[in-house]
Design a protein around this motif. Sequence first.
Motif, short mmCIF file in Angstrom:
data_model
loop_
_atom_site.label_atom_id
_atom_site.label_comp_id
_atom_site.label_asym_id
_atom_site.label_seq_id
_atom_site.Cartn_x
_atom_site.Cartn_y
_atom_site.Cartn_z
N CYS A 293 -13.88 -2.90 6.93
CA CYS A 293 -13.18 -3.89 7.32
C CYS A 293 -14.00 -3.96 8.41
CB CYS A 293 -11.17 -3.42 8.17
SG CYS A 293 -10.51 -3.12 6.69
N GLY B 215 0.61 -5.68 6.34
CA GLY B 215 0.55 -5.95 5.39
C GLY B 215 0.99 -5.54 4.28
N GLU B 216 2.19 -5.68 4.32
CA GLU B 216 3.57 -4.95 3.23
C GLU B 216 4.48 -6.13 2.72
OE1 GLU B 216 4.10 -1.41 2.24
OE2 GLU B 216 2.62 -1.70 2.50
N PHE C 42 -5.05 -7.10 3.63
CA PHE C 42 -3.63 -7.29 4.85
C PHE C 42 -3.17 -5.74 4.88
CE2 PHE C 42 -3.84 -11.75 5.68
CZ PHE C 42 -3.43 -11.63 6.76
N ALA C 43 -3.21 -5.44 3.75
CA ALA C 43 -2.56 -4.27 3.57
C ALA C 43 -3.90 -3.17 3.86
CB ALA C 43 -2.40 -3.57 1.63
N SER D 280 2.21 3.62 5.55
CA SER D 280 2.42 4.26 4.97
C SER D 280 2.48 6.20 5.00
CB SER D 280 2.27 4.35 3.97
OG SER D 280 0.32 4.12 4.16
N ARG E 249 -10.69 0.99 8.60
CA ARG E 249 -11.24 0.89 9.50
C ARG E 249 -12.75 -0.06 9.63
NH1 ARG E 249 -9.16 2.71 14.10
NH2 ARG E 249 -10.78 3.63 14.65
N ALA F 39 2.34 2.89 14.79
CA ALA F 39 0.71 2.91 15.14
C ALA F 39 -0.21 3.98 15.18
CB ALA F 39 1.00 2.75 16.97
N LYS F 40 0.46 5.67 14.74
CA LYS F 40 -0.05 6.82 14.92
C LYS F 40 -0.88 7.00 13.55
CE LYS F 40 -0.47 11.03 16.83
NZ LYS F 40 0.04 12.08 18.04
N TYR F 41 0.40 7.03 12.76
CA TYR F 41 -0.32 6.98 11.55
C TYR F 41 -0.38 6.29 10.67
CZ TYR F 41 1.36 11.56 13.66
OH TYR F 41 1.76 12.50 14.51
N GLY F 42 0.39 5.24 10.50
CA GLY F 42 0.10 4.23 9.59
C GLY F 42 1.59 4.21 8.78
N TRP G 257 -5.72 -3.47 6.12
CA TRP G 257 -5.84 -3.84 8.09
C TRP G 257 -4.48 -3.47 8.38
CZ3 TRP G 257 -6.84 -10.02 6.87
CH2 TRP G 257 -8.51 -10.31 6.74
N GLY G 258 -3.68 -3.71 7.69
CA GLY G 258 -1.97 -2.46 8.29
C GLY G 258 -2.38 -1.12 8.92
N GLU G 259 -3.30 -0.41 7.93
CA GLU G 259 -3.65 1.07 8.59
C GLU G 259 -4.85 1.37 9.16
OE1 GLU G 259 -1.46 3.67 6.12
OE2 GLU G 259 -0.19 1.85 6.56
N ALA G 260 -5.62 0.09 9.47
CA ALA G 260 -6.87 0.22 10.04
C ALA G 260 -6.34 0.94 11.10
CB ALA G 260 -7.06 -0.95 10.39
N SER G 261 -5.55 1.17 11.59
CA SER G 261 -5.32 1.79 13.91
C SER G 261 -5.13 3.80 13.54
CB SER G 261 -4.45 1.00 13.61
OG SER G 261 -2.60 1.57 13.24
N ALA G 262 -4.50 3.83 11.90
CA ALA G 262 -4.27 4.67 11.96
C ALA G 262 -5.59 5.63 11.31
CB ALA G 262 -3.12 4.75 10.71
N ARG G 263 -6.21 4.63 10.03
CA ARG G 263 -7.30 5.15 9.40
C ARG G 263 -8.97 4.58 9.80
NH1 ARG G 263 -6.63 7.70 5.03
NH2 ARG G 263 -5.23 8.95 5.24
N HIS H 39 -7.72 -5.79 17.06
CA HIS H 39 -6.81 -4.48 16.25
C HIS H 39 -8.23 -3.71 15.52
CE1 HIS H 39 -4.11 -2.80 13.65
NE2 HIS H 39 -4.77 -2.90 12.54
N PHE I 125 0.39 -5.16 12.60
CA PHE I 125 -0.44 -5.05 11.31
C PHE I 125 0.33 -5.20 9.84
CE2 PHE I 125 -3.14 -7.95 14.08
CZ PHE I 125 -3.99 -8.70 13.08
N ALA I 126 0.70 -3.73 10.66
CA ALA I 126 1.14 -3.34 9.66
C ALA I 126 2.07 -3.66 8.31
CB ALA I 126 2.10 -1.71 10.21
N LEU J 291 0.85 -0.99 0.06
CA LEU J 291 -0.15 -0.14 -0.34
C LEU J 291 1.25 1.34 0.04
CD1 LEU J 291 -2.71 1.00 0.31
CD2 LEU J 291 -3.15 0.44 2.38
N SER J 292 1.46 1.35 0.83
CA SER J 292 2.84 2.26 1.23
C SER J 292 4.16 2.89 -0.17
CB SER J 292 3.88 2.43 1.78
OG SER J 292 4.59 1.29 1.90
#
Lengths: 213, 213, 213, 213
Positions: A133, B121-122, A117-118, B36, A130, B31-34, A120-126, B181, B117-118, A35-36
Motif C-alpha cells: 500500500c 474495509g468490509e 479499503f479492504a 479477517s 502495508r 488491531a493485532k490480527y486484522g 488498508w483495513g488489514e494493513a495494521s495486522a499484515r 495508519h 479501517f478494518a 476480504l474476510s
Amino acid sequence: MVKEAEEKPQRRASKELRRRQLILATIKSIAKYGLSDTKLSHVSKAAGLSQGIINFHFKSKEDLLIETLKYIRDDYEETWLKALAACPDEPAAMLAVLACVDFDASAFDRNKLAVWFAFWGEASARPIYRRICKERDEGYSQMIIDLMTRLAEEGSYEAVNPVAVSTGFQALTEGLWLAIHLSPKSVGREDTKLIALEYLALYFPQHAHNFKE
Amino acid sequence: MVKEAEEKPQRRASKELRRRQLILATIKSIAKYGLSDTKLSHVSKAAGLSQGIINFHFKSKEDLLIETLKYIRDDYEETWLKALAACPDEPAAMLAVLACVDFDASAFDRNKLAVWFAFWGEASARPIYRRICKERDEGYSQMIIDLMTRLAEEGSYEAVNPVAVSTGFQALTEGLWLAIHLSPKSVGREDTKLIALEYLALYFPQHAHNFKE
Amino acid sequence: MVKEAEEKPQRRASKELRRRQLILATIKSIAKYGLSDTKLSHVSKAAGLSQGIINFHFKSKEDLLIETLKYIRDDYEETWLKALAACPDEPAAMLAVLACVDFDASAFDRNKLAVWFAFWGEASARPIYRRICKERDEGYSQMIIDLMTRLAEEGSYEAVNPVAVSTGFQALTEGLWLAIHLSPKSVGREDTKLIALEYLALYFPQHAHNFKE
Amino acid sequence: MVKEAEEKPQRRASKELRRRQLILATIKSIAKYGLSDTKLSHVSKAAGLSQGIINFHFKSKEDLLIETLKYIRDDYEETWLKALAACPDEPAAMLAVLACVDFDASAFDRNKLAVWFAFWGEASARPIYRRICKERDEGYSQMIIDLMTRLAEEGSYEAVNPVAVSTGFQALTEGLWLAIHLSPKSVGREDTKLIALEYLALYFPQHAHNFKE
DNA sequence: AATGAATGAGCTTTCATTCAT
DNA sequence: TATGAATGAAAGCTCATTCAT
C-alpha cells in the motif's frame, strides 16, 4: 508455420492470462463479499473455472491476495502515468489532471476502490499489505511533490511547503474516496473532484484558472 | 498488586462490565490480527476468560463485531463532544478543537484507528457496517457544517460553501488518518494536525489566528 | 482379498455411491448409538472416510438424517413390492406374503427397525420426520385396503370393514416390531409372524388355509 | 406449633415436589422438542426455574431422563391398576377395561405417548432405557395373560393360547398408539378403541357382548 | 492444464455442569 | 435451596489445500 514458433510463448501468455483472469475475479469477490468473506470458491466461480484452479496458478490464497494487491497498485500507477502522458508538461495542468483522474468515470472503479479499503483495513495486522500500500503512495506522492516544487518555483509560492501540501492533497483525495466508498449514492464524483481541485486552487491561487473544470 | 486484580477478574461480574471487557479485547484483537484473522479464541484469551464466554454475552461472533463497531462509534462521538464542551462557544475555536482532537495524544488510539479501517474495509460488502460507519460521520459532519455556517456569518465568507468545505475537512482528516495508519513511524500526529488546521485557515483567513497551534 | 477393497474405498467414487455409503453408515450408527448420540464422526468412521466428507455430500447433518429416513422409506416399499411381484395375484396369498415379509429373515433388518423407532421417537417434535414416516404407511396401507376389499368381495365377508381391519393389521405388525425391538432375545420372528397371520385368519376364516405357514 | 414438628418432612416433601415438577417439565419438553433436542434449559424454563436447578435435584441430565422414564412407567401401571380396581372382578370385563383405558380421554396423554416413543427410539442403543420399557410391558403383560387364562377356562376357548393372544393384544394396542402418534388428526381414539375391543371379541366370541362399547 | 472429490485442521457454537453468591 | 454467570469439552461445519483422474 508461424503457429509452431509461437506455441511456447502462447502457452506462457495463456498462463499469464489465467492469472489475470483470477485476479480480476478476486477483485470482484473482495468488493462483493469483503476480504474476510472472500473464499476461493467465490473467486473460481466468478472466473468460471473449477475449485482447484487457484492453487495451480498461485502458491496459496494468501499469494493470490498479495498478487491482487500488487495488481491494483500497478494498475493505479499506470492510470495516472497515462493521464500525465496525455497532458502538456506544465505542473499546474498536470496537478489538475491528477486531481481529476481519481474521480473520472474513465478510471474510477468502485470495485477497485473497495479492494483498496479492504487491504488498508488489514494493513495494521499484515506488514506485507502495508508495504505494498505504501509503495503505491510513494510513487504518486513523489510525483505530486515534484510538481508542486516546480509550480512553487514558477509562481511566488514561497510559503508553500510542497511536502506538507502534497501530504494534504493525497489525504484529501483518499478521504474523499472514503466518502464515496461509504455513501456511493449521496456523494458524487463530480463534487469530490471540485473539492480536490479547490484545494489546489487555494494553495496555488495564481494558477487557479488551471483548477477549474 | 494491581496485576492480580487484572489476572483474576471477579468470577461474577455484571453483564455490562463483561460485555465492555470483551469489546475492548476485540478492539485489541482486530488491531493485532486484522478483522479477517480475529478469532474468538484471541478475544477471550485477551480478556483472560474462557472460550464459551463470548457466546454467552453476545449472540454470535458477528454480533460481537457489530457491538464493537457501535462502541467505537459512540466512543468517537463522546470524545469530540467532550472536547467541545471544554472549549469556549465560538465557532472558530471549536473548529480548531475538532481539528486537533483527532490527532491529540489524549484521544488518539492506534488500535481504534485500526478498527475503523478494518470496518471501512468490509463496508462495501456488509451494509450493517456501512450504516454504522455512516452514523458516525453524520453526527460529526452536521456539527462541522453548523460551525462553519456560523463562522461564515461572522466573517465575510460568502464564497464558502459550508457543506463542501465540511466534506473536504472530514475527508482530509480521515485521509490523514490513513497516512498515519499506513506509516505510523514516518507520519507524525503533529504534522497532520497542522495540515488540518491549515485547511481551516485557508478557508477562513480572517480567523487564521485561531488555527495556529 | 476382498477386505482390501473395503478398507481402501476408491478415492473417487460417484456422488450417488458415496451418498448411499454414508446413508448405510448412518443406519448402523443410529442403531448402535441412537439418534441423539449419533455423531458425524461415528458415521464417517463407519464409512471409512474422513470427517468433512458428510458436509460435502449432504447440506448438513439434519439433511443426512432426512435422507436416511427417506432411504428406509423407499427401501421398505421396494421390499414388499418385490415380495408381491413374486407371488400369485390372489388377495389372500398376497396378504399372507405381506404378513410374512415383515418378519422374514430375508427382509428383516434389526438396524433398520431401530432406525424406524428412532425417527418415530422424534416424530412428534419434527414434522418433516412425521411426514416421511406417514408416507411410508400410506402406500402400504392402501395396498392392504385394496387387497382386503378384493378378498371381502371374493368371500362373504360383508361384516369386514377393510379400512379398520387394515389399520388393525398394520398396527399389529408395528406393535410386534416393538416387541422384537425391545426384546430381541425373547420375542422371535416366527412367533410374531404367526400372530400376524392368525389376525388375518380370524377376519377371513374362509381363507384360513392361506394364512398357515 | 405443629409446623415445627413437620418442618423436616415438609422439606423432604418439597424436594420431592421439585423433582416431580421437573419431571413433568421434562415430559413436556420431550414431546415438544424430541429427546435429542431436549436441553436442560428447556426443562428448567418450562418449570419456571433457573438453569442450574436440575443438577441440584438430579445427578445429571441422564439421571433426569431415566427418572422421567421411570415416572411414566409407574404412572402407566397406576392408571390401569386404578381402572381395574373400579371394575367388577370378571376377566372379560377387566380385559375390556384394559382395552379401553389406553384410548380413553381420562388417561390418554399425547405428551406421555410421545415420551414412550422417544425412549423406545433410543432403546436399541441404551440398555437402561430398554430395561425400564420392558418392565412396563411385563407387569401389564402378565395381567393380560392371567385374565385371558381365566377367561379361557370360563368359556370353551381351548384353542386360544393366552401368551400369544396377549402378545398380539399388546402389540395391537401399541401399534394403534403409533398410528395416533403419527397422525393425531386423522386417527381417532374412538376408532382405535373399537379395533382393540374387536380383537378381543374375535378371540373370545362367547363374551363378545363384553367387548362392545 | 484442469477438474472436483476428498481431506483434515481449525473455527464457531452449544450446552451440561460447576460454583461463587 | 436457589441462582445464573462462567467454564470447557465436544460437536457441526467450513474451506484451503491436495491429488487421482
